[in-house]
Design a protein around this motif. Structure first.
Motif, PDB file in Angstrom:
ATOM      1  N   HIS A 108       0.841  -1.198   0.000  1.00  0.00           N
ATOM      2  CA  HIS A 108       0.000   0.000   0.000  1.00  0.00           C
ATOM      3  C   HIS A 108       0.874   1.245   0.000  1.00  0.00           C
ATOM      4  O   HIS A 108       1.870   1.322   0.723  1.00  0.00           O
ATOM      5  N   ALA A 109       0.485   2.226  -0.807  1.00  0.00           N
ATOM      6  CA  ALA A 109       1.171   3.518  -0.841  1.00  0.00           C
ATOM      7  C   ALA A 109       0.128   4.612  -1.006  1.00  0.00           C
ATOM      8  O   ALA A 109      -0.703   4.546  -1.915  1.00  0.00           O
ATOM      9  N   ARG A 110       0.160   5.600  -0.112  1.00  0.00           N
ATOM     10  CA  ARG A 110      -0.774   6.725  -0.207  1.00  0.00           C
ATOM     11  C   ARG A 110       0.020   8.016  -0.330  1.00  0.00           C
ATOM     12  O   ARG A 110       0.830   8.344   0.533  1.00  0.00           O
ATOM     13  N   LEU A 111      -0.214   8.746  -1.417  1.00  0.00           N
ATOM     14  CA  LEU A 111       0.447  10.023  -1.660  1.00  0.00           C
ATOM     15  C   LEU A 111       1.964   9.880  -1.639  1.00  0.00           C
ATOM     16  O   LEU A 111       2.676  10.650  -1.008  1.00  0.00           O
ATOM     17  N   VAL A 112       2.439   8.881  -2.357  1.00  0.00           N
ATOM     18  CA  VAL A 112       3.864   8.585  -2.426  1.00  0.00           C
ATOM     19  C   VAL A 112       4.410   8.831  -3.834  1.00  0.00           C
ATOM     20  O   VAL A 112       5.450   9.463  -4.009  1.00  0.00           O
ATOM     21  N   LEU A 113       3.709   8.326  -4.850  1.00  0.00           N
ATOM     22  CA  LEU A 113       4.249   8.400  -6.206  1.00  0.00           C
ATOM     23  C   LEU A 113       4.500   9.823  -6.658  1.00  0.00           C
ATOM     24  O   LEU A 113       5.422  10.081  -7.432  1.00  0.00           O
ATOM     25  N   VAL A 114       3.681  10.764  -6.197  1.00  0.00           N
ATOM     26  CA  VAL A 114       3.838  12.146  -6.628  1.00  0.00           C
ATOM     27  C   VAL A 114       5.194  12.703  -6.221  1.00  0.00           C
ATOM     28  O   VAL A 114       5.693  13.638  -6.819  1.00  0.00           O
ATOM     29  N   HIS A 115       5.818  12.116  -5.197  1.00  0.00           N
ATOM     30  CA  HIS A 115       7.126  12.583  -4.749  1.00  0.00           C
ATOM     31  C   HIS A 115       8.274  11.867  -5.444  1.00  0.00           C
ATOM     32  O   HIS A 115       9.414  12.310  -5.346  1.00  0.00           O
ATOM     33  N   ALA A 116       8.004  10.745  -6.084  1.00  0.00           N
ATOM     34  CA  ALA A 116       9.079   9.938  -6.672  1.00  0.00           C
ATOM     35  C   ALA A 116       9.533  10.552  -7.992  1.00  0.00           C
ATOM     36  O   ALA A 116       8.715  10.864  -8.850  1.00  0.00           O
ATOM     37  N   PRO A 117      10.839  10.718  -8.186  1.00  0.00           N
ATOM     38  CA  PRO A 117      11.325  11.277  -9.446  1.00  0.00           C
ATOM     39  C   PRO A 117      11.015  10.379 -10.644  1.00  0.00           C
ATOM     40  O   PRO A 117      10.822  10.869 -11.747  1.00  0.00           O
ATOM     41  N   ASP A 118      10.992   9.069 -10.422  1.00  0.00           N
ATOM     42  CA  ASP A 118      10.650   8.120 -11.484  1.00  0.00           C
ATOM     43  C   ASP A 118       9.444   7.316 -10.997  1.00  0.00           C
ATOM     44  O   ASP A 118       9.578   6.269 -10.367  1.00  0.00           O
ATOM     45  N   ARG A 119       8.247   7.820 -11.268  1.00  0.00           N
ATOM     46  CA  ARG A 119       7.027   7.229 -10.707  1.00  0.00           C
ATOM     47  C   ARG A 119       6.772   5.837 -11.263  1.00  0.00           C
ATOM     48  O   ARG A 119       6.325   4.943 -10.550  1.00  0.00           O
ATOM     49  N   GLU A 120       7.030   5.652 -12.558  1.00  0.00           N
ATOM     50  CA  GLU A 120       6.795   4.342 -13.155  1.00  0.00           C
ATOM     51  C   GLU A 120       7.720   3.297 -12.535  1.00  0.00           C
ATOM     52  O   GLU A 120       7.298   2.167 -12.251  1.00  0.00           O
ATOM     53  N   ARG A 121       8.966   3.668 -12.306  1.00  0.00           N
ATOM     54  CA  ARG A 121       9.906   2.731 -11.680  1.00  0.00           C
ATOM     55  C   ARG A 121       9.455   2.386 -10.270  1.00  0.00           C
ATOM     56  O   ARG A 121       9.514   1.210  -9.865  1.00  0.00           O
ATOM     57  N   ALA A 122       9.015   3.391  -9.520  1.00  0.00           N
ATOM     58  CA  ALA A 122       8.558   3.142  -8.157  1.00  0.00           C
ATOM     59  C   ALA A 122       7.370   2.186  -8.145  1.00  0.00           C
ATOM     60  O   ALA A 122       7.284   1.282  -7.302  1.00  0.00           O
ATOM     61  N   LEU A 123       6.453   2.374  -9.076  1.00  0.00           N
ATOM     62  CA  LEU A 123       5.274   1.513  -9.123  1.00  0.00           C
ATOM     63  C   LEU A 123       5.652   0.092  -9.527  1.00  0.00           C
ATOM     64  O   LEU A 123       5.145  -0.879  -8.949  1.00  0.00           O
TER      65      LEU A 123
END
Length: 263
Positions: A108-123
């Motif tokens: 679970h991640a809430r309001l996390v991807l918006v901070h990641a420089p590479d959102r696709e990689r994080a997901l």
């Protein structure tokens, strides 16, 4: 950790507890409802990415002593009060590091991807940490989907509120926040290889917690707004007084929840 319109905010402020309490009141029931629907229960192994203490504690009660909740963030100081079995808190950067484990039943991640420089990689990293059949729940804001603080803009107080909301989001965009991240989540989950992807949105309007969250946010970004010439102290004082009076029907940015299963 937990941010909605607060990507500029410093978690070390003295009003952090008030801000987080308002946020939890607004959105924890949404998160808990989705986690329940995904089947979380005793013995589950869960990874919470950047989660707040209320979510981590709730999940710990659900998985029980035979389960595990790994809570990660770049700063785990806020998590230490709840870091006891079955909870483990670990420093981890989702945007830069490999997953801290594999075979999770739930991530679970809430309001996390918006901070990641590479959102696709994080997901992709979160999806890869799931066991076959595991569930991923990702929640993010979409401020551009509903940009108004007061959707019923019938008077000068509401007009001022909406002007200030626009200028706060201008600051966010200038600092690299993706104000349309939420609506992309279903596609991104499918691209990460997940199946049975669904999503919904939650938009609180006229909640006291929304007003409390807005007040705390404005206090935190006040200096930046004034320094950037986006608002005057007089405007901000008038807005804060309107919030305190209860005269404004305040909305938050929609929270988009998207979930899927690993094949």
């Amino acid at each position: 950790m937990m941010r909605l319109d607060g990507y500029l905010l410093d978690d070390q402020r003295t009003d952090t507890e008030e801000w987080c309490n308002a946020f939890a009141a607004l959105f924890d029931p949404v998160t808990f409802r989705h986690l329940e629907a995904l089947g979380i229960g005793p013995g589950w192994r869960c990874w919470v990415v950047g989660g707040g203490t209320s979510v981590v504690s709730w999940m710990a009660r659900k998985v029980g002593p035979t389960g595990r909740v790994l809570a990660t963030d770049t700063d785990i100081a806020p998590l230490l009060p709840v870091a006891r079995p079955p909870v483990e808190a670990r420093v981890h950067d989702i945007g830069e590091q490999e997953p801290p484990g594999r075979g999770f039943d739930l991530v679970h991640a809430r309001l996390v991807l918006v901070h990641a420089p590479d959102r696709e990689r994080a997901l992709r990293s979160m999806a890869s940490a799931l066991r076959p059949g595991g569930r991923l729940l990702v929640e993010d804001a979409d401020p551009a989907l509903q940009p108004l603080l007061c959707p019923d803009e019938y008077g000068p107080g509401q007009q001022l509120a909406n002007r200030l909301r626009h200028r706060v989001r201008q600051l966010l965009a200038d600092r690299g926040a993706d104000l349309a991240q939420g609506r992309r989540l279903p596609r991104l989950l499918r691209e990460a290889g997940l199946s049975r992807v669904h999503a919904d949105a939650h938009l609180p309007i006229a909640s006291p917690a929304s007003a409390a969250l807005e007040s705390a946010t404005i206090h935190r970004v006040r200096a930046r707004l004034v320094t950037a010439g986006l608002a005057t102290d007089q405007d901000i004082d008038r807005h804060l007084a309107n919030l305190a009076s209860g005269a404004l029907d305040v909305a938050t940015a929609p929270l988009i929840s998207a979930w899927g299963h690993k094949a």
